[in-house]
Write an enzyme that holds these catalytic residues in place. Structure first.
Site, short mmCIF file in Angstrom:
data_model
loop_
_atom_site.label_atom_id
_atom_site.label_comp_id
_atom_site.label_asym_id
_atom_site.label_seq_id
_atom_site.Cartn_x
_atom_site.Cartn_y
_atom_site.Cartn_z
N LYS A 101 0.86 -1.17 0.00
CA LYS A 101 0.00 0.00 0.00
C LYS A 101 0.90 1.23 0.00
O LYS A 101 1.93 1.25 0.66
CB LYS A 101 -0.88 -0.03 1.26
CG LYS A 101 -1.91 1.10 1.33
CD LYS A 101 -2.81 0.94 2.56
CE LYS A 101 -3.86 2.04 2.64
NZ LYS A 101 -4.75 1.89 3.81
N SER A 110 -9.76 2.10 2.93
CA SER A 110 -8.84 2.81 2.07
C SER A 110 -7.84 1.93 1.32
O SER A 110 -7.23 2.40 0.36
CB SER A 110 -8.05 3.81 2.93
OG SER A 110 -7.20 3.12 3.83
N SER A 114 -10.08 -0.24 7.14
CA SER A 114 -9.48 -0.02 5.82
C SER A 114 -8.81 -1.24 5.19
O SER A 114 -8.46 -1.21 4.01
CB SER A 114 -8.45 1.11 5.90
OG SER A 114 -9.10 2.36 5.80
#
Lengths: 479, 486
Positions: free
Chosen positions: B78, B153, B177
C-alpha cells in the site's frame, strides 16, 4: 500621592539537559555543528517516523525533582502542542501539560533583605526544543537549522513567589548551580542551554489579588533578566499611575534599546490544541527507580556549604564562594586532602591567587592550568618553610606559566629558603659590620631599625633567608 | 495451473520445487499488471525494474540455500508504507513528488524475508475514505464489477489481490481499511492487534488506531505474511515486545468447541438483508464444524462510529501538520509570505476529505470543545474496550458481517460523508479497542462478494487465522475469481 507597589515575579526556566542524544531521536546534541548536520529523519519530521523517548531525560528530571524536594510523578504523559512554525518540523512540539514529571517542589533563597525565602516550584516538565530560523546572510530568504530541534529541555516553573528582580536572579542562579551540581545541564547561557521567561506583575502593597501579568520572553543572561524585569516593572507602574491598565501579553526585551515591547496579546495567542501524544506511552516510574536515583544524589550546594563551615572551619563567605560550583568545591577539597597546611590556608590560595589567575585569564576552574595536587604541593612548601609566602606567589606564577611543579620551580630558580643558621650568621655579621652607624642608633634605643637590618639581610640573600630566623639572630647579636 | 491463479502458499511451494523461478513469476505478474491495471487503477507506481532485480537476487539466494520466508514472492505495498528510493504518495497530491529516503519496518522485514515488490497500491488519500474515491490518483475499480468501488482505504491492495495481479498485498486499517475492502473484493483481510506490527515508516493517519496488516487470498497466506510482518520494533514505542508465534503451526487444528459470540446490539438498521444472511450462514458453517454460538453484549458499540470520528480526526489534524510545504512534499509556488506558503501548499496539496477531517480534528481539540468532544470520546472508547473485554470472558471470538452491504457504485456515496462513514460500522470497534480482526469471503449478493468479520481478543491472531483457515477448508468462496481476471 503615589502608592507603594509590590512586584510579583514567576520564572519559567528552560534548562537544556546534557544528554548525548536528543529526547526522541538518536541524533547528537553537540552545539555549534554546521546547520542541519545533526538532524535525522525523526528530527526533520519525515512522513512515517516516530519518536522514541531517551530514558536518560527521565533520570535527569527525576534527579532534579528530588533535589528540589518535589513530587516525582509515578505516571507522566507527553502531549502535543500544536502550532505552525518553520523551525517546528512536525507542526507540534512534544511537551507535557496535564501530567508533568515533577510537581510541588521548593527552593530557599536569601533575599535582598537578607531574609531566607521559600520559592515554590510549581512543576518541571520535559519537552523538546525547536530548531531555529536564520535570516542573516541569506538576502531575502530565510534558512532553517534543525540541529537544535529535539534537544531535551526541562522547563522549571516557579510559583509567583519572587518579589524583586534581584531575588529572581538569585533564584535563577541557584537553579543554575543545582542543575550543574546534578550534572544534568551544562547551563551555558551563551549557547542558550539555560534561559528563562519571566512573568511580571505589580500590585499595590497589601493587595491580595495579583495584578495582570506580562510575560517577558527568552532572557538569556542574569544581567538582562534583572534589567528587563526592572524596566518592565517601571513600565507597568508608570502605566497604572497614568491611569492606564496592564494588558496580558507576551513582551520581548530589547537589550540594545533597554526596553520591552509587545510581541502578541492574549487575544492573538495560539490555541495549541494540546492532547496526549498517541505515539508515546505514558512514562511510568516505580518507587524502586526513584530510590535508585536518590542513591546517586550528589551533595547539594547548601549542604556542602554547611559542611565546609563545619568540617573545615571556613568563614561562611569563603564556603559560599567555594561551593558556588561543584567543580570548584571538588578542586578545593582536592587541595585540602593533599596538603598538610590548614583548610583555611588552602581556601585562601584557591579563592585568592588561583581565583585571581582564572579571572585574569578568563578561565573556568575546569581550565585551571594548575591541578589541585600541584596547588597542594605549593601550599606544602610554605607550610614546611621551604619558601616564604611572598616567594610562593612568584612560584605560583611560574607554575601557572607551565614551568612545572612547585618543587621544580623552587629548584630551577633557586628559591629555596635559607634556614642554615651558619649561612645566615655570615650575612648577619656582614650587615652589622657594614652599618655600624645604624647599629649605634639601634643600641641607643631606636628599636624600629630592626626592620632595616632584616631588610638588608633579605636583600643580600635574595629573599631566601627565613625572615623569622633572621629577625631573632639580629636581635641576639645587637643586644 | 497458471502462476497468477495460485495463492502465496502455492507459489511458495512452486518456487521450492523449482516449477518456476521468481524472475519468471515476477515477469508474469508484471505483464498482467501492464495488461490489466488500466481497468482497475490499483497501482500508483509499478516498480518493474526493481522487482526484476529483487527477483533475480531472490533466485540467487535460493540457489545458495538462503531461503527467506517470502523468498522470491511478489507482493504489493500500500502506498502508505515508505519505500526507500521509491515514490511514496499516500494517495495524495501532497506527496506526489515524495521519494522516501528510508524503508518502513514492515517493508524492510519483508525485503529481508526475500519478498519482491511489484509496486505501490492506490488508496484513499492519507487512508481517509471507505471507497478509494478520495485518492488523488483516481478511484480504484472493483474487479467484480468495474462500476463499483473496491472499498477503502486499502482499495488498490484489495483489487490487485482479487484480480490476481498479486498474490498478497500489505494494507493498513484505522477503522476498517483492510477488512472492508477485503469483504467487498472477496479477499481475506487481517488487521492484527494494535502494537503487533510496527507502525514505523507507515505514514500516520490516526496513530492510536492505525495498524498494518495484509490482504491475501486465504487465511493461510495471511498467516504466512503475518509471521514476517509482526514483531517488536524499538523505533515504534507503541509496538509490543511479545514473541511472534508460528502462525502457520496451529491453523490445521479443529475449531471444535470454539465459542463464537454474536453481538446482540448490532442493529440491523442499515444492514442489507442478504449480506446479513450470508454472515449468519457462515456462522452456521462454523457451528456445523463444532463451534458453539453465544450471544454477547456490547452495550456501547453503537457509539463506535461517532467516537471514531472524534478520535481519528483529532489525531490526523496533528499528524498531518508536518505537511507544510517547507521540507518535503507539495510546495505552493511564489508564496508571498509564510502564511501564504502554508495556506496554499496545504490548500492545493490536500483533497476535500482530508481537509474535512483536519478541520473536524482541529475543532474537537480546540479550547472550550476539548472536554466535550475529545475527552468524552476517549471515555466512550474506554467503555467500548471494556465491553469487548467482558464479552471475551465468555467467547473466543465475535462474528458478524464485515460491511453492511456489498460493494456500492462509484460516486454513490461521495457526496454523503455520513453514509460513507457508516460503511465501517462493524469494523471500527476493533480499532477503538486495539483488537485483532479479520474478514473472510462468505458468499455473494447479486454476484458481489461479502465478508464474514471475526474479532478476537488481544493477540488472538492465531485463533482468528485457525478459524478462517478451517472455514476455508469447508467453503470455496475464497477460490472464486472475477470472470474478467481469470
Amino acid at each position: 500621592m503615589s502608592v507603594a507597589w509590590e512586584v510579583v515575579i514567576g520564572l519559567e526556566i528552560h534548562a537544556q539537559l546534557a544528554t548525548k542524544s536528543k529526547i526522541f531521536s538518536g541524533s547528537p546534541t553537540a552545539y555549534g555543528a554546521d546547520p542541519n548536520t545533526q538532524a535525522n529523519l525523526v528530527d526533520l519530521g519525515y512522513p512515517g517516523v516516530l519518536p522514541v523517548l531517551n530514558k536518560e531525560v527521565v533520570r535527569m528530571a527525576t534527579l532534579f525533582g528530588l533535589a528540589v524536594s518535589a513530587t516525582v510523578a509515578r505516571r507522566s504523559v507527553f502531549a502535543r502542542k500544536n502550532y505552525f512554525y518553520p523551525d517546528l518540523p512536525k507542526g507540534y512540539q512534544i511537551s507535557q501539560l496535564e501530567l508533568p514529571i515533577v510537581e510541588h517542589g521548593e527552593m530557599h533563597i536569601i533575599g535582598v533583605d537578607g531574609m531566607e525565602k521559600r520559592i515554590g516550584i510549581t512543576r518541571a516538565h520535559l519537552e523538546e526544543d525547536a530548531g531555529k530560523s536564520i535570516h542573516e546572510g541569506l538576502d531575502a530568504s530565510s534558512g532553517i537549522d534543525l540541529n537544535r530541534a529535539g534537544t531535551p529541555l526541562l522547563e522549571i516553573v516557579s510559583e509567583p513567589d519572587l518579589r524583586s528582580a534581584k531575588d529572581a536572579v538569585t533564584y535563577m542562579k541557584k537553579i543554575h548551580t543545582i542543575v550543574h551540581y546534578l550534572g544534568i545541564s551544562d547551563g551555558n547561557m551563551q549557547e542558550g542551554s539555560f534561559r528563562c521567561d519571566a512573568n511580571v506583575s505589580v500590585r499595590p502593597m497589601g493587595q491580595k489579588e495579583l495584578g495582570t501579568r506580562a510575560e517577558l520572553k527568552n532572557l538569556n543572561s542574569f544581567r538582562y533578566i534583572e534589567k528587563a524585569i526592572n524596566i518592565e516593572v517601571e513600565r507597568q507602574i508608570d502605566l497604572i499611575e497614568d491611569g492606564g491598565t496592564v494588558v496580558q501579553e507576551t513582551r520581548l526585551y530589547d537589550s540594545d534599546k533597554d526596553e520591552t515591547r509587545s510581541m502578541r496579546s492574549k487575544e492573538e495567542a495560539n490555541d495549541y490544541r494540546y492532547f496526549p501524544d498517541p505515539d508515546l506511552l505514558p512514562v511510568e516510574i516505580s518507587n524502586e527507580y526513584i530510590e535508585a536515583i536518590r542513591a546517586t544524589m550528589p551533595e547539594l550546594p547548601d549542604a556542602k556549604q554547611a559542611r565546609f563551615i563545619d568540617e573545615y572551619e571556613l568563614k561562611s563567605d569563603d564556603a559560599a564562594i567555594l561551593t558556588a560550583s561543584r567543580m570548584l568545591a571538588d578542586f578545593y577539597e582536592g587541595v585540602v586532602k593533599a596538603t598538610d597546611a590548614t583548610a583555611q590556608v588552602a581556601a585562601n590560595w584557591v579563592i585568592g591567587d588561583l581565583g585571581g589567575a582564572l579571572n585574569r585569564d578568563g578561565l573556568g576552574i575546569s581550565d585551571s592550568k594548575i591541578s589541585s595536587d600541584e596547588l597542594a604541593g605549593l601550599v606544602d612548601r610554605i607550610h614546611d618553610d621551604t619558601i616564604s609566602g611572598k616567594i610562593a606567589k612568584q612560584v605560583f606564577e611560574a607554575m601557572w606559566d607551565g614551568e612545572g611543579s612547585a618543587d621544580d620551580v623552587i629548584e630551577s630558580k633557586g628559591l629555596k629558603q635559607i634556614t642554615d643558621s651558619g649561612a645566615i650568621e655570615l650575612v648577619v655579621d656582614k650587615v652589622i659590620a657594614d652599618n655600624l652607624g645604624q647599629v649605634a642608633e639601634y643600641k641607643a634605643g631606636k628599636d624600629k631599625l630592626i626592620g632595616f637590618f632584616v631588610g638588608k639581610v633579605m636583600q643580600e640573600t635574595k629573599g631566601q633567608a627565613n625572615p623569622g630566623q633572621v629577625n631573632q639572630m639580629l636581635r641576639d647579636k645587637l643586644k | 495451473m497458471d502462476m497468477h491463479r495460485q495463492t502465496l502458499t502455492e507459489l511458495c511451494a512452486g518456487l521450492d520445487k523449482g516449477d518456476f523461478t521468481s524472475v519468471e513469476l515476477t515477469q508474469t505478474l508484471l505483464d498482467r499488471v501492464a495488461a490489466q491495471d488500466e481497468k482497475l487503477n490499483a497501482f500508483i507506481t509499478v516498480t518493474s525494474t526493481e522487482a526484476l532485480a529483487a527477483a533475480a537476487s531472490a533466485d540467487k539466494a535460493r540457489a545458495a540455500g538462503n531461503i527467506g520466508a517470502l523468498n522470491g514472492l511478489p507482493i504489493v505495498h500500500k502506498d502508505i508504507f515508505c519505500t526507500e528510493g521509491i515514490k511514496t504518495t499516500c494517495g495524495s497530491k501532497m506527496l506526489d513528488n515524495f521519494i522516501s529516503p528510508y524503508n518502513a519496518t514492515v517493508v524492510q522485514k519483508m525485503a529481508d524475508a526475500g519478498a519482491v515488490i511489484l509496486g505501490k497500491s492506490n488508496m484513499d488519500e492519507f487512508a481517509m475514505g471507505s471507497s478509494n474515491e478520495t485518492s488523488f490518483f483516481g478511484p480504484v475499480r472493483n474487479p467484480w464489477n468495474l462500476e463499483c468501488s473496491p472499498g477503502g482505504s486499502s482499495g488498490g491492495s484489495a483489487a490487485s489481490v482479487a484480480a490476481r495481479l498479486a498474490p498478497a498485498a500489505t494494507g493498513t486499517d484505522t477503522g476498517g481499511s483492510i477488512r472492508q475492502p477485503a469483504a467487498l473484493t472477496g479477499t481475506v483481510g487481517l488487521k492484527p492487534t494494535y502494537g503487533r506490527v510496527s507502525r514505523y515508516g507507515m505514514i500516520a493517519f490516526a496513530s492510536s488506531l492505525d495498524q498494518a496488516g495484509m490482504i491475501t487470498r486465504s487465511a493461510e497466506d495471511a498467516a504466512r505474511m503475518l509471521g514476517v510482518m509482526a514483531g517488536f520494533d524499538e523505533r515504534d514505542s507503541t509496538s509490543i515486545d511479545q514473541a511472534v508465534p508460528d502462525y502457520l503451526a496451529g491453523i490445521g487444528e479443529s475449531i471444535k468447541g470454539l465459542r463464537v459470540g454474536v453481538v446482540r446490539q448490532h442493529s440491523d438498521e442499515g444492514l442489507e438483508e442478504r449480506t446479513g444472511a450470508r454472515a449468519k450462514d457462515a456462522i452456521a458453517v462454523l457451528e456445523s464444524m463444532g463451534a458453539t454460538t453465544v450471544e454477547v453484549d456490547l452495550p456501547n458499540i453503537d457509539l463506535s462510529v461517532p467516537t471514531y470520528y472524534v478520535v481519528a480526526p483529532a489525531e490526523c489534524s496533528s499528524n498531518l501538520s508536518r505537511f507544510d510545504g517547507v521540507r518535503f512534499g507539495h510546495r505552493a509556488e511564489n508564496a508571498e509570505d509564510l502564511l501564504d506558503l502554508y495556506c496554499r501548499s496545504r490548500g492545493e496539496g490536500f483533497g476535500d476529505e482530508v481537509k474535512r477531517r483536519i478541520m473536524t480534528g482541529a475543532y474537537v481539540l480546540s479550547a472550550g470543545y476539548y472536554d466535550a468532544y475529545y475527552i468524552k470520546a476517549q471515555q466512550v472508547r474506554q467503555l467500548i474496550a471494556d465491553d469487548f473485554k467482558k464479552a471475551f470472558a465468555d467467547v473466543d471470538l465475535i462474528a458478524g458481517p464485515t460491511a453492511p452491504s456489498p460493494a456500492f457504485k462509484l460516486g454513490d456515496k461521495v457526496d454523503d460523508p455520513i453514509q460513507m462513514y457508516l460503511n465501517d460500522i462493524y469494523t471500527i470497534g476493533a480499532n477503538l479497542a486495539g483488537l485483532p480482526a479479520m474478514s473472510v469471503p462468505c458468499g455473494f449478493v447479486d454476484d458481489m462478494p461479502v465478508g464474514l468479520h471475526l474479532v478476537g481478543p488481544h493477540f488472538g491472531e492465531e485463533m482468528l487465522l485457525r478459524c478462517g483457515h478451517q472455514y476455508q477448508q469447508e467453503t470455496d468462496w475464497h477460490i472464486a475469481c472475477p470472470e474478467a481476471f481469470k
